[in-house]
Write a protein that holds these residues in place. Structure first.
Motif, PDB file in Angstrom:
ATOM      1  N   LEU A  19       0.822  -1.205   0.000  1.00 51.11           N
ATOM      2  CA  LEU A  19       0.000   0.000   0.000  1.00 51.11           C
ATOM      3  C   LEU A  19       0.861   1.262   0.000  1.00 51.11           C
ATOM      4  N   LEU A  20       1.898   1.271   0.847  1.00 51.46           N
ATOM      5  CA  LEU A  20       2.783   2.435   0.902  1.00 51.46           C
ATOM      6  C   LEU A  20       3.537   2.626  -0.405  1.00 51.46           C
ATOM      7  N   MET A  21       3.933   1.526  -1.033  1.00 56.85           N
ATOM      8  CA  MET A  21       4.621   1.644  -2.310  1.00 56.85           C
ATOM      9  C   MET A  21       3.695   2.226  -3.382  1.00 56.85           C
ATOM     10  N   PHE A  22       2.429   1.819  -3.360  1.00 55.65           N
ATOM     11  CA  PHE A  22       1.465   2.370  -4.306  1.00 55.65           C
ATOM     12  C   PHE A  22       1.318   3.886  -4.104  1.00 55.65           C
ATOM     13  N   ILE A  23       1.257   4.298  -2.837  1.00 55.11           N
ATOM     14  CA  ILE A  23       1.138   5.727  -2.530  1.00 55.11           C
ATOM     15  C   ILE A  23       2.377   6.479  -3.029  1.00 55.11           C
ATOM     16  N   CYS A  24       3.556   5.878  -2.830  1.00 54.32           N
ATOM     17  CA  CYS A  24       4.804   6.522  -3.284  1.00 54.32           C
ATOM     18  C   CYS A  24       4.813   6.681  -4.806  1.00 54.32           C
ATOM     19  N   ILE A  25       4.367   5.651  -5.527  1.00 47.72           N
ATOM     20  CA  ILE A  25       4.357   5.712  -6.991  1.00 47.72           C
ATOM     21  C   ILE A  25       3.419   6.811  -7.480  1.00 47.72           C
ATOM     22  N   LEU A  94       9.375  12.758   4.959  1.00 45.47           N
ATOM     23  CA  LEU A  94       9.694  12.688   6.393  1.00 45.47           C
ATOM     24  C   LEU A  94       8.766  11.717   7.125  1.00 45.47           C
ATOM     25  N   ILE A  95       7.560  11.551   6.582  1.00 40.78           N
ATOM     26  CA  ILE A  95       6.601  10.615   7.184  1.00 40.78           C
ATOM     27  C   ILE A  95       6.719   9.232   6.548  1.00 40.78           C
ATOM     28  N   MET A  96       6.854   9.194   5.218  1.00 38.21           N
ATOM     29  CA  MET A  96       6.822   7.926   4.489  1.00 38.21           C
ATOM     30  C   MET A  96       8.037   7.040   4.772  1.00 38.21           C
ATOM     31  N   THR A  97       9.197   7.636   4.887  1.00 36.88           N
ATOM     32  CA  THR A  97      10.422   6.830   5.091  1.00 36.88           C
ATOM     33  C   THR A  97      10.369   6.010   6.383  1.00 36.88           C
ATOM     34  N   PRO A  98      10.032   6.613   7.549  1.00 32.60           N
ATOM     35  CA  PRO A  98       9.902   5.779   8.746  1.00 32.60           C
ATOM     36  C   PRO A  98       8.758   4.781   8.660  1.00 32.60           C
ATOM     37  N   LEU A  99       7.666   5.155   7.957  1.00 35.93           N
ATOM     38  CA  LEU A  99       6.546   4.218   7.817  1.00 35.93           C
ATOM     39  C   LEU A  99       6.958   2.962   7.049  1.00 35.93           C
ATOM     40  N   LEU A 100       7.755   3.139   5.996  1.00 39.83           N
ATOM     41  CA  LEU A 100       8.249   1.976   5.250  1.00 39.83           C
ATOM     42  C   LEU A 100       9.099   1.076   6.145  1.00 39.83           C
ATOM     43  N   THR A 101       9.912   1.692   6.982  1.00 38.04           N
ATOM     44  CA  THR A 101      10.740   0.925   7.914  1.00 38.04           C
ATOM     45  C   THR A 101       9.875   0.137   8.892  1.00 38.04           C
ATOM     46  N   VAL A 102       8.822   0.769   9.412  1.00 38.77           N
ATOM     47  CA  VAL A 102       7.959   0.122  10.404  1.00 38.77           C
ATOM     48  C   VAL A 102       7.210  -1.059   9.800  1.00 38.77           C
ATOM     49  N   VAL A 103       6.646  -0.901   8.581  1.00 35.57           N
ATOM     50  CA  VAL A 103       5.891  -2.020   7.990  1.00 35.57           C
ATOM     51  C   VAL A 103       6.822  -3.173   7.614  1.00 35.57           C
ATOM     52  N   ILE A 104       8.035  -2.850   7.201  1.00 32.04           N
ATOM     53  CA  ILE A 104       9.011  -3.923   6.938  1.00 32.04           C
ATOM     54  C   ILE A 104       9.342  -4.657   8.231  1.00 32.04           C
ATOM     55  N   TRP A 105       9.464  -3.920   9.327  1.00 32.68           N
ATOM     56  CA  TRP A 105       9.734  -4.565  10.622  1.00 32.68           C
ATOM     57  C   TRP A 105       8.569  -5.467  11.026  1.00 32.68           C
ATOM     58  N   ILE A 106       7.331  -5.010  10.802  1.00 35.40           N
ATOM     59  CA  ILE A 106       6.163  -5.836  11.124  1.00 35.40           C
ATOM     60  C   ILE A 106       6.184  -7.116  10.294  1.00 35.40           C
ATOM     61  N   PHE A 107       6.477  -6.963   8.996  1.00 36.94           N
ATOM     62  CA  PHE A 107       6.563  -8.135   8.120  1.00 36.94           C
ATOM     63  C   PHE A 107       7.676  -9.082   8.578  1.00 36.94           C
ATOM     64  N   THR A 108       8.837  -8.513   8.904  1.00 39.26           N
ATOM     65  CA  THR A 108       9.984  -9.328   9.317  1.00 39.26           C
ATOM     66  C   THR A 108       9.710 -10.064  10.616  1.00 39.26           C
ATOM     67  N   SER A 109       9.095  -9.388  11.589  1.00 34.89           N
ATOM     68  CA  SER A 109       8.810 -10.030  12.872  1.00 34.89           C
ATOM     69  C   SER A 109       7.860 -11.206  12.693  1.00 34.89           C
ATOM     70  N   GLY A 110       6.866 -11.053  11.794  1.00 34.08           N
ATOM     71  CA  GLY A 110       5.962 -12.161  11.520  1.00 34.08           C
ATOM     72  C   GLY A 110       6.669 -13.335  10.873  1.00 34.08           C
ATOM     73  N   VAL A 111       7.534 -13.035   9.903  1.00 30.17           N
ATOM     74  CA  VAL A 111       8.280 -14.097   9.215  1.00 30.17           C
ATOM     75  C   VAL A 111       9.203 -14.827  10.189  1.00 30.17           C
ATOM     76  N   ARG A 112       9.879 -14.085  11.049  1.00 32.66           N
ATOM     77  CA  ARG A 112      10.807 -14.711  11.994  1.00 32.66           C
ATOM     78  C   ARG A 112      10.068 -15.572  13.017  1.00 32.66           C
ATOM     79  N   GLU A 113       8.889 -15.138  13.428  1.00 29.34           N
ATOM     80  CA  GLU A 113       8.092 -15.967  14.333  1.00 29.34           C
ATOM     81  C   GLU A 113       7.679 -17.267  13.648  1.00 29.34           C
ATOM     82  N   LEU A 114       7.313 -17.166  12.368  1.00 24.95           N
ATOM     83  CA  LEU A 114       6.959 -18.374  11.613  1.00 24.95           C
ATOM     84  C   LEU A 114       8.155 -19.311  11.479  1.00 24.95           C
ATOM     85  N   GLN A 115       9.346 -18.734  11.228  1.00 26.08           N
ATOM     86  CA  GLN A 115      10.550 -19.558  11.116  1.00 26.08           C
ATOM     87  C   GLN A 115      10.880 -20.241  12.437  1.00 26.08           C
ATOM     88  N   ALA A 116      10.752 -19.492  13.538  1.00 25.68           N
ATOM     89  CA  ALA A 116      11.023 -20.072  14.858  1.00 25.68           C
ATOM     90  C   ALA A 116      10.026 -21.178  15.182  1.00 25.68           C
TER      91      ALA A 116
END
Length: 284
Positions: A19-25, A94-116
């Protein structure tokens, strides 16, 4: 339940990123005069998101703070030197850059929990498996179950029962000499050698694959066990003489300990194994 939660978190993070990438485009397409600058900042935002994916959210947000500081300094410099104004694009990034970082972290935390969770399930499955997948031999789980049955038969019908513990000599050193893909072959070959040296009503177990240790439950007394020990060692010597050592570049030797079952001295299957392993010290 935990797996479903982790999957939901991962899905939400991925959808949020799309969604954020679509907004950026859409935003970049609507500002053709700032195209180059927006593309550069988008690449920086991607880079910060990748850092978060491979490290931690703390590292990603720290770099985002550094980016916000430098980008703010750049905007102020442009405003002062060129007399421009702070536009919408400045606040957007200034808003979008940290938001991209946060959603990637949410995605990563879910993936790592699945791997564990997957690793936990694999370990649980491995611990419950009664047969080794490479050698098709019964393992220590099977030994615990079968030993109770064998000892019960031995006690009830007064049939002598002996446990042999077989171990490859200098296995820790041999592991460094044999390629990883040949370790399983060596264990399989020694297993076959031991299997061919016993009767069909005796049982062979792979007690410890990492330390190359087997257990043999024999319906025989100590004297009968000695015959089996000599038979196994003789067959191993024959194999070493006919190319077994050439296959693995080393001579494989065995240490074998035996102990006859005594209801008064053996409390449980583990105690049976411990007593048999003590006998390995006398086989040099």
């Amino acid at each position: 339940m935990r797996r479903n939660r982790s999957s939901l978190i991962s899905d939400l993070g991925f959808l949020g990123f799309l969604l954020l990438m679509f907004i950026c485009i859409v935003f970049i397409a609507g500002s053709p005069d700032q195209y180059l600058q927006n593309i550069i900042i988008l690449n920086i935002a991607f880079l910060l998101a990748l850092v978060t994916y491979f490290t931690t959210v703390t590292a990603g947000l720290t770099l985002n703070l550094a980016f916000i500081f430098l980008y703010g300094f750049f905007v102020v410099y442009q405003t002062v030197t060129q007399g421009g104004t702070v536009g919408v694009d400045t606040y957007f990034w200034l808003i979008m850059t940290p938001l991209l970082t946060v959603v990637i972290w949410i995605f990563t935390s879910g993936v790592r929990e699945l791997q564990a969770e997957n690793e936990r399930l694999e370990k649980k499955t491995s611990s419950l498996a009664a047969v080794d997948e490479n050698t098709d031999l019964r393992n220590s789980i099977s030994f615990q179950k079968d030993a109770s049955l064998f000892t019960g038969i031995s006690t009830r019908y007064e049939i002598p029962l002996t446990l042999l513990v077989i171990k490859v000599k200098y296995w820790s050193e041999i592991r460094r000499l044999i390629p990883e893909e040949q370790l399983s072959e060596a264990i399989y070959d020694v297993s076959q050698l031991s299997q061919s040296s016993i009767r069909t009503n005796d049982a062979l177990y792979l007690l410890d694959k990492e330390d190359a240790t087997w257990g043999l439950l024999l319906f025989t007394d100590s004297e009968g066990a000695k015959i089996v020990i000599e038979r196994i060692k003789y067959k191993l010597q024959q194999l070493n003489d006919t190319g077994f050592s050439g296959k693995y570049k080393v001579n494989l030797g065995l240490k074998i300990g035996a102990v006859q079952y005594d209801p008064a001295a053996v409390e449980n299957p583990f105690d049976f194994i411990v007593q048999a392993k003590k006998q390995l010290e006398y086989d040099v």
